[in-house]
Design a protein around this motif. Structure first.
Motif, PDB file in Angstrom:
ATOM      1  N   UNK A  57     -12.178  -1.230   5.271  1.00 51.64           N
ATOM      2  CA  UNK A  57     -12.357  -0.038   4.434  1.00 51.64           C
ATOM      3  C   UNK A  57     -11.375   0.021   3.275  1.00 51.64           C
ATOM      4  N   UNK A  58     -10.094  -0.047   3.578  1.00 50.55           N
ATOM      5  CA  UNK A  58      -9.098   0.045   2.509  1.00 50.55           C
ATOM      6  C   UNK A  58      -8.950  -1.289   1.762  1.00 50.55           C
ATOM      7  N   UNK A  59      -9.148  -2.373   2.545  1.00 52.12           N
ATOM      8  CA  UNK A  59      -8.916  -3.690   1.970  1.00 52.12           C
ATOM      9  C   UNK A  59      -7.568  -4.261   2.366  1.00 52.12           C
ATOM     10  N   UNK A  60      -6.908  -3.683   3.377  1.00 47.62           N
ATOM     11  CA  UNK A  60      -5.610  -4.211   3.802  1.00 47.62           C
ATOM     12  C   UNK A  60      -5.396  -3.906   5.289  1.00 47.62           C
ATOM     13  N   UNK A  61      -4.679  -4.815   5.968  1.00 49.04           N
ATOM     14  CA  UNK A  61      -4.359  -4.589   7.385  1.00 49.04           C
ATOM     15  C   UNK A  61      -3.264  -3.547   7.539  1.00 49.04           C
ATOM     16  N   UNK A  62      -2.333  -3.557   6.577  1.00 47.57           N
ATOM     17  CA  UNK A  62      -1.155  -2.704   6.724  1.00 47.57           C
ATOM     18  C   UNK A  62      -0.611  -2.314   5.362  1.00 47.57           C
ATOM     19  N   UNK A  63      -0.191  -1.068   5.222  1.00 47.66           N
ATOM     20  CA  UNK A  63       0.513  -0.636   4.015  1.00 47.66           C
ATOM     21  C   UNK A  63       1.636   0.277   4.474  1.00 47.66           C
ATOM     22  N   UNK A  64       2.735   0.265   3.742  1.00 48.16           N
ATOM     23  CA  UNK A  64       3.871   1.100   4.146  1.00 48.16           C
ATOM     24  C   UNK A  64       3.715   2.511   3.593  1.00 48.16           C
ATOM     25  N   UNK A 123     -15.069   0.275  -2.598  1.00 50.90           N
ATOM     26  CA  UNK A 123     -14.862   0.462  -4.034  1.00 50.90           C
ATOM     27  C   UNK A 123     -16.190   0.795  -4.704  1.00 50.90           C
ATOM     28  N   UNK A 124     -16.229   1.953  -5.336  1.00 51.11           N
ATOM     29  CA  UNK A 124     -17.420   2.313  -6.117  1.00 51.11           C
ATOM     30  C   UNK A 124     -17.021   3.407  -7.098  1.00 51.11           C
ATOM     31  N   UNK A 125     -17.908   3.705  -8.034  1.00 52.13           N
ATOM     32  CA  UNK A 125     -17.604   4.732  -9.021  1.00 52.13           C
ATOM     33  C   UNK A 125     -17.530   6.088  -8.342  1.00 52.13           C
ATOM     34  N   UNK A 126     -16.570   6.882  -8.736  1.00 46.91           N
ATOM     35  CA  UNK A 126     -16.392   8.195  -8.124  1.00 46.91           C
ATOM     36  C   UNK A 126     -15.535   8.146  -6.873  1.00 46.91           C
ATOM     37  N   UNK A 127     -15.070   6.922  -6.494  1.00 49.01           N
ATOM     38  CA  UNK A 127     -14.285   6.757  -5.270  1.00 49.01           C
ATOM     39  C   UNK A 127     -12.794   6.799  -5.587  1.00 49.01           C
ATOM     40  N   UNK A 128     -12.005   7.334  -4.674  1.00 44.90           N
ATOM     41  CA  UNK A 128     -10.563   7.294  -4.830  1.00 44.90           C
ATOM     42  C   UNK A 128     -10.048   5.903  -4.495  1.00 44.90           C
ATOM     43  N   UNK A 129      -9.240   5.325  -5.380  1.00 45.05           N
ATOM     44  CA  UNK A 129      -8.693   3.988  -5.093  1.00 45.05           C
ATOM     45  C   UNK A 129      -7.212   3.961  -5.447  1.00 45.05           C
ATOM     46  N   UNK A 130      -6.538   2.908  -4.979  1.00 49.64           N
ATOM     47  CA  UNK A 130      -5.137   2.706  -5.299  1.00 49.64           C
ATOM     48  C   UNK A 130      -4.980   1.297  -5.842  1.00 49.64           C
ATOM     49  N   UNK A 131      -4.416   1.197  -7.045  1.00 50.10           N
ATOM     50  CA  UNK A 131      -4.208  -0.107  -7.664  1.00 50.10           C
ATOM     51  C   UNK A 131      -2.714  -0.422  -7.635  1.00 50.10           C
ATOM     52  N   UNK A 132      -2.372  -1.637  -7.222  1.00 41.86           N
ATOM     53  CA  UNK A 132      -0.969  -2.044  -7.164  1.00 41.86           C
ATOM     54  C   UNK A 132      -0.747  -3.089  -8.236  1.00 41.86           C
TER      55      UNK A 132
END
Lengths: 66, 155, 251
Positions: C121-128, B97-106
């Motif tokens: 890297x992603x922060x999770x072991x598994x995602x669907x 996680x850093x600025x300019x990075x692609x992320x996914x928020x749930x």
């Protein structure tokens, strides 16, 4: 080269090394297991063939004897 | 090939063709359901009830990450270069996680905010040495100062 | 062409196959071992760390070759199934069923190493997401193929039903490959198989390609080992197997 640094994997040792070790283990297993089975199969077939040869020999003896 | 073999070949090819067409149609029909995340533009456009849980994917806007007073809650802007949504999240952020990075928020829609329960980092498909990345960044900066050089594809 | 055709016919005979595979096994074993060791050294020691992912990306050298192989093996399996169904070739079915277990193992390696990479890297072991889910489906396909084959007593019935399942399942392979393009996913897009060339430093790319080649030869090795065992079992009553085992004893 510094070995401690190498094993530390930039702090990801607990993810990198298990991945590599698991892969190595599975690759080894998939060579050893069929090789062992091959040996067992040959052994098994050998005793089976021997037994049949004996049986056949005995049968032909019996038919000749009377 | 004997006629019998030809016939069997035709059957195998026919089954494969039929299967491809049906799965293509089925996948197309469920396309939006199989989408793993929404983009800020999609969520801003509306049609998503507040109660639902959604995944929102985008780029973290440079300079937008701020920590709230409690020290563990962060807020940042997420963009797809069309719309921007502010995300609030309490918890541990992934290493990437850093600025300019692609992320996914749930998480959930909370008024103007998107309240996330989980934040995952996405990395793109390019791999290079740090020195090289640094050098390329400098070249890029000399060429253009626009931040839009990252296309939507890298999201 | 004539030579190739002859070779094909020789491979089609179980007896010839047994001879050829037994001769190939040591060669495949040593070359794959050398390639894998070389790639490991290049990948773990020589290749630089990544600008984003640091050293964690080195999982790629076991993850990606396994994932590629999991799909490649399925294609081999489905093609042999089709050859078996159309031409009724005995050995095609042997290749089909002996590919299922290695395929399942490589799918498992790809899934587990992917999980070990995803956590940091992603922060999770598994995602669907589409990529992960379709690869998991591949795992179930392999398991289903093995289970279906073993559920019949009559080998001919087992071979035919398994071949049909194998052919139907092949549709999943392009789905896995294109999943990262058709849908938005957590998984990254393709690094190597891109229209505009690999998006990777050459010092990182070479070890990956060498490893992938080594893994392919390794698959050849384990397939030959399994296939010749299967031939022995299927041909146990034939005279050539019986003379083979008695010959061995005399040596």
């Amino acid at each position: 080269m510094n070995f401690a640094d190498f094993f530390a994997m930039g702090g990801y040792a607990w993810y990198v090394w298990p991945s590599w070790l698991l892969t190595a283990f599975i690759l080894l297993w998939n060579v050893i297991a069929p090789q062992r089975k091959h040996r067992q199969l040959l052994q098994q077939l050998r005793t089976q063939t021997k037994r049949e040869h004996l049986k056949r020999a005995r049968q032909s003896n019996r038919s000749q004897s009377p | 090939m004997t006629p019998k073999q030809k016939k069997r070949m035709r059957i195998v090819l026919l089954v494969l063709a039929g299967l491809s067409v049906t799965s293509l149609l089925a996948l197309n029909a469920f396309r939006s359901n199989l989408m793993y995340f929404l983009t800020p533009a999609e969520i801003v456009a509306g049609g998503y009830p507040d109660e639902g849980m959604y995944r929102l994917g985008g780029m973290v806007v440079e300079g937008s990450v701020r920590r709230l007073e409690n020290g563990i809650t962060v807020e940042f802007d997420l963009t797809d270069y069309q719309q921007t949504v502010t995300v609030r999240y309490t918890g541990i952020l992934p290493d990437l996680f850093r600025e300019g990075q692609g992320i996914i928020a749930h998480g959930k829609i909370d008024g103007q905010l998107f309240s996330a329960e989980e934040v995952l980092a996405k990395h793109d498909e390019s791999y290079m040495a740090p020195e090289l990345a640094e050098a390329m960044k400098n070249v890029d900066m000399n060429k253009t100062s626009s931040t839009n050089s990252i296309s939507e594809e890298t999201l | 062409m004539n030579v190739l055709l002859k070779f094909y016919h020789r491979l089609g005979s179980p007896r010839e196959f047994y001879k050829i595979s037994s001769a190939l096994i040591p060669w495949l074993g040593w070359t794959s071992l050398i390639l894998i060791l070389l790639a490991s050294y290049l990948g773990l020691v020589v290749a630089p760390s990544d600008y984003q992912q640091g050293d964690s990306y080195r999982i790629i050298y076991v993850h990606v070759p396994s994932a590629w192989l999991s799909m490649f093996i399925y294609v081999v399996l489905a093609v042999s199934a089709a050859i078996g169904l159309i031409w009724r070739m005995k050995m095609a079915y042997v290749i089909m069923i002996c590919s299922a277990a290695p395929g399942a193992w490589f799918t498992m390696v790809a899934l587990i190493t992917g999980s070990l990479w995803g956590k940091p890297m992603w922060g999770t072991w598994w995602e669907w997401d589409a990529r992960l889910t379709s690869e998991l489906l591949l795992m179930f396909l392999y398991i289903g193929i093995i289970a279906l084959y073993n559920s019949f007593d009559e080998r001919r019935v087992a071979e035919k039903s398994t071949a049909i399942l194998a052919i139907v399942g092949v549709i999943n392979v392009p789905i896995i490959h294109y999943s990262v393009e058709w849908w938005n996913t957590l998984h990254q897009g393709s690094t190597v198989m891109r229209a505009d060339g690999p998006a990777m430093d050459v010092r990182m790319l070479w070890p990956l390609l060498i490893m992938a080649f080594g893994f392919n030869l390794y698959y050849g090795l384990t397939l030959m080992q399994r296939a010749r065992n299967q031939v022995l079992v299927q041909e146990a009553r034939s005279s050539w197997v019986q003379s083979l085992v008695t010959e061995r004893e005399q040596q």
